[in-house]
Enzyme design. Sequence first.
Site, short mmCIF file in Angstrom:
data_model
loop_
_atom_site.label_atom_id
_atom_site.label_comp_id
_atom_site.label_asym_id
_atom_site.label_seq_id
_atom_site.Cartn_x
_atom_site.Cartn_y
_atom_site.Cartn_z
N ASP A 30 40.73 40.93 32.29
CA ASP A 30 41.16 40.88 31.47
C ASP A 30 42.57 40.81 32.13
O ASP A 30 43.30 42.29 31.99
CB ASP A 30 40.93 41.16 30.04
CG ASP A 30 40.65 39.76 29.61
OD1 ASP A 30 40.56 38.98 28.42
OD2 ASP A 30 42.31 40.10 28.43
N THR A 86 41.82 28.12 25.25
CA THR A 86 42.33 26.25 25.48
C THR A 86 42.91 26.08 24.15
O THR A 86 41.89 24.98 23.71
CB THR A 86 41.80 25.67 25.95
OG1 THR A 86 40.09 25.61 25.74
CG2 THR A 86 41.71 25.85 27.68
N GLU A 155 27.85 31.20 20.28
CA GLU A 155 28.38 32.41 19.52
C GLU A 155 26.46 33.24 18.95
O GLU A 155 26.33 32.00 18.04
CB GLU A 155 29.09 32.79 18.81
CG GLU A 155 31.03 32.85 20.10
CD GLU A 155 31.89 32.29 18.98
OE1 GLU A 155 32.03 33.06 18.12
OE2 GLU A 155 33.06 32.32 19.37
N LYS A 207 31.59 18.36 28.03
CA LYS A 207 31.74 19.21 27.01
C LYS A 207 32.81 18.84 26.03
O LYS A 207 31.51 19.15 24.75
CB LYS A 207 32.68 19.90 27.96
CG LYS A 207 33.15 21.54 26.45
CD LYS A 207 31.97 22.71 26.84
CE LYS A 207 32.05 23.01 25.48
NZ LYS A 207 30.96 23.82 24.77
N PHE A 252 21.69 20.58 13.69
CA PHE A 252 23.20 20.01 13.75
C PHE A 252 23.13 18.99 11.89
O PHE A 252 24.04 17.79 12.03
CB PHE A 252 23.88 19.52 14.44
CG PHE A 252 23.61 20.50 14.72
CD1 PHE A 252 23.68 21.41 15.43
CD2 PHE A 252 25.48 21.26 14.99
CE1 PHE A 252 23.49 22.45 16.55
CE2 PHE A 252 26.15 21.82 15.50
CZ PHE A 252 25.38 23.02 16.41
N ALA A 255 23.92 20.60 6.00
CA ALA A 255 25.40 20.68 5.05
C ALA A 255 25.93 21.86 4.50
O ALA A 255 25.58 22.77 4.53
CB ALA A 255 25.14 19.08 4.17
N GLY A 260 33.14 25.29 11.55
CA GLY A 260 35.19 25.56 12.24
C GLY A 260 34.66 26.44 13.19
O GLY A 260 33.90 25.58 14.50
N CYS A 263 35.19 26.24 18.49
CA CYS A 263 35.40 25.11 19.75
C CYS A 263 35.74 23.38 19.25
O CYS A 263 36.83 22.59 18.77
CB CYS A 263 34.15 25.33 20.35
SG CYS A 263 33.98 26.76 21.34
N LYS A 266 38.70 22.55 17.65
CA LYS A 266 40.31 22.42 18.64
C LYS A 266 39.65 21.68 19.22
O LYS A 266 40.33 20.49 19.61
CB LYS A 266 40.52 24.12 19.32
CG LYS A 266 39.85 23.93 20.41
CD LYS A 266 40.23 25.34 20.43
CE LYS A 266 38.95 25.99 21.96
NZ LYS A 266 38.43 25.41 23.64
N1 LIG Z 1 33.32 30.93 22.46
C1 LIG Z 1 32.79 30.04 22.07
O1 LIG Z 1 31.76 30.30 21.83
C2 LIG Z 1 32.62 29.41 23.51
C3 LIG Z 1 31.43 28.40 24.21
C4 LIG Z 1 31.74 27.38 24.61
C5 LIG Z 1 33.04 27.46 25.46
N2 LIG Z 1 33.93 27.91 25.11
C6 LIG Z 1 35.68 27.70 26.14
O2 LIG Z 1 35.81 29.14 27.25
C7 LIG Z 1 37.05 29.50 26.66
C8 LIG Z 1 37.19 30.76 26.27
O3 LIG Z 1 36.29 31.12 24.99
P1 LIG Z 1 36.75 32.47 24.36
O4 LIG Z 1 36.21 31.98 23.05
O5 LIG Z 1 36.00 33.07 25.63
O6 LIG Z 1 38.58 33.04 24.68
P2 LIG Z 1 37.99 34.66 23.44
O7 LIG Z 1 40.37 34.22 23.41
O8 LIG Z 1 37.35 35.09 23.44
O9 LIG Z 1 39.29 34.68 25.85
C9 LIG Z 1 39.80 34.65 26.67
C10 LIG Z 1 40.16 35.91 27.23
O10 LIG Z 1 41.35 35.12 28.47
C11 LIG Z 1 41.54 36.67 28.46
N3 LIG Z 1 43.46 36.05 29.28
C12 LIG Z 1 44.08 34.80 28.73
N4 LIG Z 1 44.69 35.33 30.02
C13 LIG Z 1 44.82 35.58 30.85
C14 LIG Z 1 44.93 35.67 32.06
N5 LIG Z 1 46.00 35.47 32.40
N6 LIG Z 1 44.51 36.96 33.20
C15 LIG Z 1 43.53 37.46 31.93
N7 LIG Z 1 42.70 36.79 30.93
C16 LIG Z 1 43.29 36.06 29.92
C17 LIG Z 1 42.22 37.10 26.76
O11 LIG Z 1 42.84 37.99 26.69
C18 LIG Z 1 41.09 37.02 26.23
O12 LIG Z 1 40.23 38.39 26.10
C19 LIG Z 1 37.66 27.95 25.73
O13 LIG Z 1 38.32 27.50 26.48
C20 LIG Z 1 36.67 27.98 24.77
O14 LIG Z 1 36.93 26.85 24.58
C21 LIG Z 1 34.07 29.52 24.31
#
Ligand SMILES: NC(=O)c1ccc[n+]([C@@H]2O[C@H](COP(=O)([O-])OP(=O)(O)OC[C@H]3O[C@@H](n4cnc5c(N)ncnc54)[C@H](O)[C@@H]3O)[C@@H](O)[C@H]2O)c1
Length: 432
Positions: A30, A86, A155, A207, A252, A255, A260, A263, A266
């Site tokens: 990270d 994203t 989560e 997805k 799902f 009600a 929110g 995911c 957005k």
């Molecule tokens: N949170 C969920 O429940 C979930 C479930 C399925 C899919 N996703 C998808 O997974 C992706 C990540 O989601 P998330 O919730 O884990 O995000 P997050 O914000 O918790 O984590 C992203 C991490 O990436 C790091 N980062 C960004 N740019 C970087 C770089 N250049 N080098 C190194 N580290 C970098 C950030 O510091 C951050 O810690 C998104 O596209 C999301 O839609 C999320």
Amino acid sequence: MKLCMIGTGYVGLVSGTCFSDLGNDVICVDRDENKINNLKKGIIPIYEPGLEELVVKNYNNKRLKFSTNLEESIKKSDIVFICVGTPTNKKNDSADLSQIFSVAKEISKSINKFKIIITKSTVPVTTGDEIEKILSKKVKKNYFSVVSNPEFLREGEAIRDFVYPDRIVIGANDKKSATILRNLYAPLISKGAKFLSVKRRAAELIKYAANAFLATKITFINEIANLCEKTDIDVEDVSIGIGLDKRIGGRFLRAGPAYGGSCFPKDTKAIVSTGNQFKTDLSVIKSVVKSNSSRSKILLKKITEILGNKIKNKKICFLGVTFKANTDDMRDSSSLEMIPFLSKKGAKIKYYDPTGVKKEFSKTKNVNYSNSINEAIRNVDLVILHTEWNDFKSINFQKLALSKKMKIYDMRNIFSKEKIVSQGFTYYGIGR
Ligand SMILES: NC(=O)c1ccc[n+]([C@@H]2O[C@H](COP(=O)([O-])OP(=O)(O)OC[C@H]3O[C@@H](n4cnc5c(N)ncnc54)[C@H](O)[C@@H]3O)[C@@H](O)[C@H]2O)c1
């Protein structure tokens, strides 16, 4: 196998840790130095049940490493997972892919042998093609393969979801990568996970289509709940009644407030934007986005009615502020719209959340964190059950000897209406 997870957030940390627990050597990278330093000390940046034990175990047995050095970590790995955010591009509601493309550029500088580059982040159709173009500028085509492996974990249930997923989707345009990834996931497939191998673009769309469908189910039942409130029907009966139809399924169909989290909001907007890009009108999903964006206003109107159209100086307590239970994630939680609105109208707000105080409300006027449920609900006019934590399900309002004037707005329908009414309190639920 040697794996590198770029982005150590909810997805990268959980999946990296679980891959290491399956016997792989994993480096979680990270750019956030503080996060990486804390992880090395066993301090977990997110609330996720069971994660801490698994991180500490695998870090101690050296299968799991943490680093801020992207170049070195990529060079040491066979498979690189991109797990960065994203978020919504505020200009046009599309997915902001700047983090993805910046990582792709970094990767292109560090490919020293054949590597599989995987998007685990949720990315729109054709993002894999774009990553391929970025890599091709610096690296020969036979040195890499770009694959889509969308993540479906939830989560709060993330570890269980990773270990026992309904399905693993691999979108690879070459057989070699699909086979390597099947082998990587073999321990989960042998436990019953379905493995689906498709073209890369199909995996990317799966997805978004999955999230849009789930968001549609939530929005659908929320609208049915609105009708139930006008017609003296309990929406819970309707949910059960339609959910028992195997073609519909019961999940799902609870009600509640607007969907929110990190995911659905957005991703629904992003797929509409992809539709527009390819001149395809995704009218159903557009309606879902519109309906969800008006959801908090509907619930705020109800709160106003409950309080006799006078919000100023009313004492309101929020139980739970995250977008759902078992997570500390505040992204796009409906509380972020409701609490500031009520504060602006002059309400005095207390909130309690099992994951602690939230920085999001630190500057909101007349909003204070309470350290316990009891403290939070003491002397308030209205209790709003916002998030369905188990901690709240057994609250005995009568035992806490509260004023019978206190009203309860159960936004998740977790309390028994009859019980609360029999205790002398006024109860409001969603669609009941
Ligand atoms: N949170 C969920 O429940 C979930 C479930 C399925 C899919 N996703 C998808 O997974 C992706 C990540 O989601 P998330 O919730 O884990 O995000 P997050 O914000 O918790 O984590 C992203 C991490 O990436 C790091 N980062 C960004 N740019 C970087 C770089 N250049 N080098 C190194 N580290 C970098 C950030 O510091 C951050 O810690 C998104 O596209 C999301 O839609 C999320």
